[in-house]
Scaffold this active site. Structure first.
Site, PDB file in Angstrom:
ATOM      1  N   ILE B 153       0.829  -1.203   0.000  1.00 48.43           N
ATOM      2  CA  ILE B 153       0.000   0.000   0.000  1.00 48.43           C
ATOM      3  C   ILE B 153       0.865   1.254   0.000  1.00 48.43           C
ATOM      4  O   ILE B 153       0.448   2.312  -0.447  1.00 48.43           O
ATOM      5  CB  ILE B 153      -0.961  -0.049   1.219  1.00 48.43           C
ATOM      6  CG1 ILE B 153      -2.205   0.790   0.974  1.00 48.43           C
ATOM      7  CG2 ILE B 153      -0.249   0.362   2.492  1.00 48.43           C
ATOM      8  CD1 ILE B 153      -3.304   0.545   2.000  1.00 48.43           C
ATOM      9  N   ASP B 154       2.127   1.105   0.479  1.00 47.11           N
ATOM     10  CA  ASP B 154       3.045   2.252   0.569  1.00 47.11           C
ATOM     11  C   ASP B 154       3.572   2.686  -0.792  1.00 47.11           C
ATOM     12  O   ASP B 154       4.200   3.733  -0.906  1.00 47.11           O
ATOM     13  CB  ASP B 154       4.250   1.912   1.463  1.00 47.11           C
ATOM     14  CG  ASP B 154       3.869   1.714   2.908  1.00 47.11           C
ATOM     15  OD1 ASP B 154       2.686   1.902   3.256  1.00 47.11           O
ATOM     16  OD2 ASP B 154       4.754   1.347   3.703  1.00 47.11           O
ATOM     17  N   ARG B 199       6.080   3.126   5.896  1.00 46.41           N
ATOM     18  CA  ARG B 199       7.165   2.743   6.809  1.00 46.41           C
ATOM     19  C   ARG B 199       8.471   3.401   6.411  1.00 46.41           C
ATOM     20  O   ARG B 199       9.176   3.978   7.231  1.00 46.41           O
ATOM     21  CB  ARG B 199       7.329   1.229   6.807  1.00 46.41           C
ATOM     22  CG  ARG B 199       6.159   0.482   7.421  1.00 46.41           C
ATOM     23  CD  ARG B 199       6.406  -1.022   7.352  1.00 46.41           C
ATOM     24  NE  ARG B 199       7.665  -1.369   8.010  1.00 46.41           N
ATOM     25  CZ  ARG B 199       7.806  -1.527   9.313  1.00 46.41           C
ATOM     26  NH1 ARG B 199       6.772  -1.394  10.117  1.00 46.41           N
ATOM     27  NH2 ARG B 199       8.979  -1.825   9.827  1.00 46.41           N
TER      28      ARG B 199
END
Lengths: 382, 382, 382, 382
Positions: B153-154, B199
């Protein structure tokens, strides 16, 4: 002479034949206090529109609740043009806050500003304030109408069928519950937890659980429960993970406060700061399943601010419209120290003291709570 | 003989003239690993539909990622009928999890089950696993196609324009940002904070800030910042509260990790457990404004699970459809140890090792980051 | 001296070192022409914000497109404050319309008003007008920048990857398609028809079909088809009702115009008024199945106005932001007679004549159309 | 012996101490008739779940309403597993249709299939059918419970506070109204028209207008109006365009039928096919403003199928849950020929004949209609 409220009777809301203010003499002010609630802008909008229909020209918003009376913040001029589309956004056009100056200072400020109609949108504390202002105004012999519109997303006002924002909150809670369901259902031994509003009353949690059909355990302040022990929540959760593979919990913020350390902290509205039962339950669940050697995958969702900041749905939109209209009708009829509401399907005026003594709660013996239990399939947790 | 991947070259994705498997001999398996991401069901669905178009009859889902290879969990039979409408819900039909048995055990299990096509949906760690499985299969001389579909998703996969779920995440983040904006804007000295995924990479935070037009400060892992000090975030926040009256911050979960105590804890996927920068910033802001005697009203929203559990939007739906089709084309073409993606607007096959060495990040000198800075109006915080 | 456009070259968009206008001398005007398209308010907003960053003080909106130059309608003063939240609603803050005064009158009006920067949001016809204005300004020796931003929900501008509003349209079309799917699926021999935008190009229909996974037949202007006859749409529909029980059709408004009576009527923008292919197909289907003695239950949805009036989604929001910024950079760089766009993933300036000669269309041999055919499973209808 | 209904009395709904069927002997069937309505799947789901709680094992759905009794269509086996998430989609899991075999054939089919509980979801015509089936069953001396759940999106059932789907319809109508508002507001002399459901009753139009705050003219079947003439709608529209620049009209499908040619056509449910008042008004408006030389820009939206196909909102979800539970309680209590509903805030059982004699309508003298008039500001159109 103004009739104010008569202390205990409930009156049917609506326009009256005689009006106690000449519209051209009125300077009306609106304030919104406390936390956000869907529909604030709808009520503001409708009060302004109805005042204009009566012919009032001087309408202002006091910014940031009672606080706005205490300092140099400018009044916000209001008119149909300004409020036309405000109901399409959440929040409050006027700003909200907790606390503010004392009653005497507020009334001083009202006198200075020449305000003779005050519409107060807020919860129990705010209404207590409104009533105190009303009494002070009487003491000073001032002909000013103070009319409240109860704002509590928790739906916990005595005598009232429903308060605005509640229906929207239940609707928006579905989104969080469905997310928790999907997270829990897609995970190996997944547990989804959703914390919902409800300091003293579990109406949102109960209705949201019932509407979703996806909740296995619903915990509310009115119904005591144990976490540990043979009949506790954790035991049932273990059973659910073994049989269904996942589980979803919905907990009202005021539930299970006995498990949390008491603080004496209060917020600016004078409400006791609650411990965070959602986080507590999440930690207890993690610990429990780790200890029994079969960890659970716990996901915790707190959608509070995303629910509060929503715009009102259609049903609340209508409720806000009627409440806003009635607030103005009440003020023009010369009532003061009253609040508006819907009571046994009728729109009414109630004296403020009648509704603020304590919060309305879910009756654990009611059909609705039993329907909720049927829907979740949960046992007693005692 | 299978051609596998050739180690470094990028191939255009799509159907090939020659296919290396007889459809009637194929037993295909699909697994989804790691956390949820919008579009998982879309990819599963399209792989199944495309396999059926090739004529494959034996299609199964392995439940809960690699973990499903390690225990007695039953395979999930898949067919067009089963997957027809799964893309209308978020989550993963097959379940996700982190961790699982070792490579050798997985390959044993695959042999036992007779799986000769494996589609692996997951992030970097999962792809590393897929590559190890691919190598072990070669070592054992087995003709099995292992094809990855990058799920992050990042949006932090090397070489790839975009990974599925990212667009949906940016879209859904708008809802949280708008709530934070309304809360901040409606409060006296209100500060709204939204923590978003990311992240190592701030793509979601950057794009969500840019799209919303409501963010004043955007903090990402790639751009160092100070909280305190003359150029720190808090100073700027003070300026914003004085001039605008409110402010909204959007912070990627991996930002500002230097302010948090290092733990060496790792999750089951082997990712370092990050400290919670959202909570940290929230506390620092509260403390700072309390200390300077002018408290701020801080609201913190963490919409992570509500974003991850969403169904894919239309744009991601199309991306998932094409990736799913290409994954099957690649497997039938005899590729193994590859992953599918979109690279400089073209759909391609890439050898897994090429994309997993490190995460793709936002270039602080890129036009897009500068557009974001223009939009927020934020200075350097160093 | 202004550099205008150089007739054929494409320039990378963005700020330039030298600017050809003193911000304090600029009076900038914005107009929006033609039909609504998601994102208009986003572009307006970003142009205003970027102009203010350059230091421009005089910014106005001309109401209702070119028409606003022709009569006594007041200019709309624009500033950051005015546009702050306009992107949260669909439509155009400035109003749109078709037609208006001739080029000479427009330029007269611009001179009178002292406008030296004109931002024109509109489609092909509007851009042709902008180019004519640009030429007239040069003829009169006036130093005025005319910069276009292509607005076509159909995504049919030559050379451009994507135009703003298109992504939102595809997203919103999902809602109509899903309704048609549910209506068709819940009915006995149900047929759902959705008409989508696309006068000359089937991009919306193609992408919406692909994204939804719920379309059985997709009809676009670029691909001829027969209704009757052994390979016609009706025959295939009969087959679908017999095998699946229901079917969903998605048709672009410009498809199958050969079946409809030609009119020579044109709208105020000079576009030929199309016959209504959606209604035509609906009637033909009803008639056909009635005649073969096995009536179908046909439901027709035309979501056009509900799609056009949407606010932009996040992806379009970003596109609009960048286009709006670039439009202003281009004007300050002294370009005129240009338009902004994204071309092979790069943001660029293009001379207007290059992009308006004819509409971009779906290539029936492209991979994307073939993916769409794979997804629908439809045969050739010839 | 079964108690059936007692012809005229209203009983409080809920579980009874004595049940008249042994759960193991029950074969329950569910049918859904007529058009779609939000909440059908919720009611089906809750009936199935409640039957399972009683211990019933044989539960089936009859496909496509009464029609499913007449031909070889297979029964649909139902269980908690099958219905778990059906409420997340709109439509009807079982399919709907109008018409079907005659009463005697239906009862023959029920006997063959061994059905002794029949749950009928439908409108007035469907309930009339259910009552006839009930009478035929009594005539044949069969112990079968026939229980209706009133399904009318129009909310036009006698005695009932609200029928399921209505609240959702009002909510979804907001989307269409807001689109019409934006189209009208963004256009030069823009008029937006939204046609909403309501064959005999204007509840949806009235409530939707009230909720939206964006409607200028609301037309319903209960309140006659003129289009032309000095007090007609067109005159008022002219005034609105001159003063406000745009206007939005919301018209119930059954309004103004006197302007349309009478047909004697009936649909398969026996309902008279109405003329299309929306299209008629649209054409009259266009003609009128063209004739007076100042054309209006008219946009017409018919969102009917997009509203009907929605999933139920939370409020309707709860209503459906309670109605579904009560339907099963009623059947087990031995009632037949009854229907369930909410009446003066209480959930009740009513004999079918009591509720189907004629449709409930909006009282033009009610407070709610007057609130609507206040909100739109419209005069009498006579």
């Amino acid at each position: 002479m103004m009739c104010k409220n008569d202390g205990y009777r409930i009156h049917r809301a609506g326009p009256r034949e005689k009006i106690y203010f000449k519209p051209e003499d009125v300077k009306a002010a609106i304030i919104t206090c406390g936390g956000l609630c869907p529909g604030l802008n709808d009520v503001i909008r409708q009060i302004v529109i109805t005042l204009e229909i009566y012919g009032v020209k001087k309408i202002v918003g006091i910014p940031f609740g009672y606080r706005g009376f205490g300092n140099e913040l400018a009044e916000i001029p209001l008119s149909r043009k300004v409020v036309q589309n405000v109901h399409l956004s959440g929040g409050s056009l006027l700003g909200v806050s907790r606390g503010g100056p004392n009653v005497s200072e507020i009334v001083d400020s009202m006198q200075e500003r020449g305000i003779n109609m005050l519409f107060v949108l807020g919860g129990n504390g705010t209404h207590a304030g409104a009533n105190a202002i009303h009494n002070e105004l009487i003491k000073r012999g001032l002909k000013v109408a103070v009319v409240g519109v109860p704002k509590t997303i928790d739906n916990d006002i005595l005598l009232m069928d429903k308060t605005f924002g509640f229906d929207t909150a239940v609707e928006e809670a579905q989104r969080a519950i469905n997310s928790a369901y999907i997270e829990a259902h897609s995970a190996y031994r997944g547990v989804g937890i959703v914390k919902l509003m409800g300091r003293s009353s579990g109406f949102i949690a109960m209705q949201a659980a019932l509407a979703s059909g996806q909740i296995d355990i619903c915990l509310i302040p009115e119904v005591p429960f144990e976490l540990h022990g043979p009949h506790g929540v954790l035991k049932h959760l273990k059973y659910l993970l073994e049989t269904k593979g996942s589980a979803v919990i919905c907990v009202a913020e005021g539930a299970g406060q006995n498990f949390l350390e008491k603080t004496n902290a209060k917020d600016a509205s004078g409400n006791v700061v609650l411990g965070d039962i959602g986080v507590h339950i999440q930690q207890e669940i993690k610990k429990y399943f780790k200890e029994i050697g079969d960890p659970a995958d716990v996901k915790y969702i707190d959608p509070t601010y995303m629910i509060r900041a929503c715009r009102a749905n259609a049903s609340d939109g209508i409720l806000c419209t009627v409440l806003g209209q009635n607030a103005v009708h009440g003020a023009f009829a010369g009532y003061s120290g009253i609040t508006v509401g819907i009571c046994n399907t009728h729109y009414v005026y109630l004296p403020i003291p009648q509704v603020i003594s304590y919060p309305r709660t879910v009756d654990p013996n009611s059909r609705m709570w039993h329907r909720c239990l049927t829907s979740t399939g949960q046992p007693d947790f005692i």
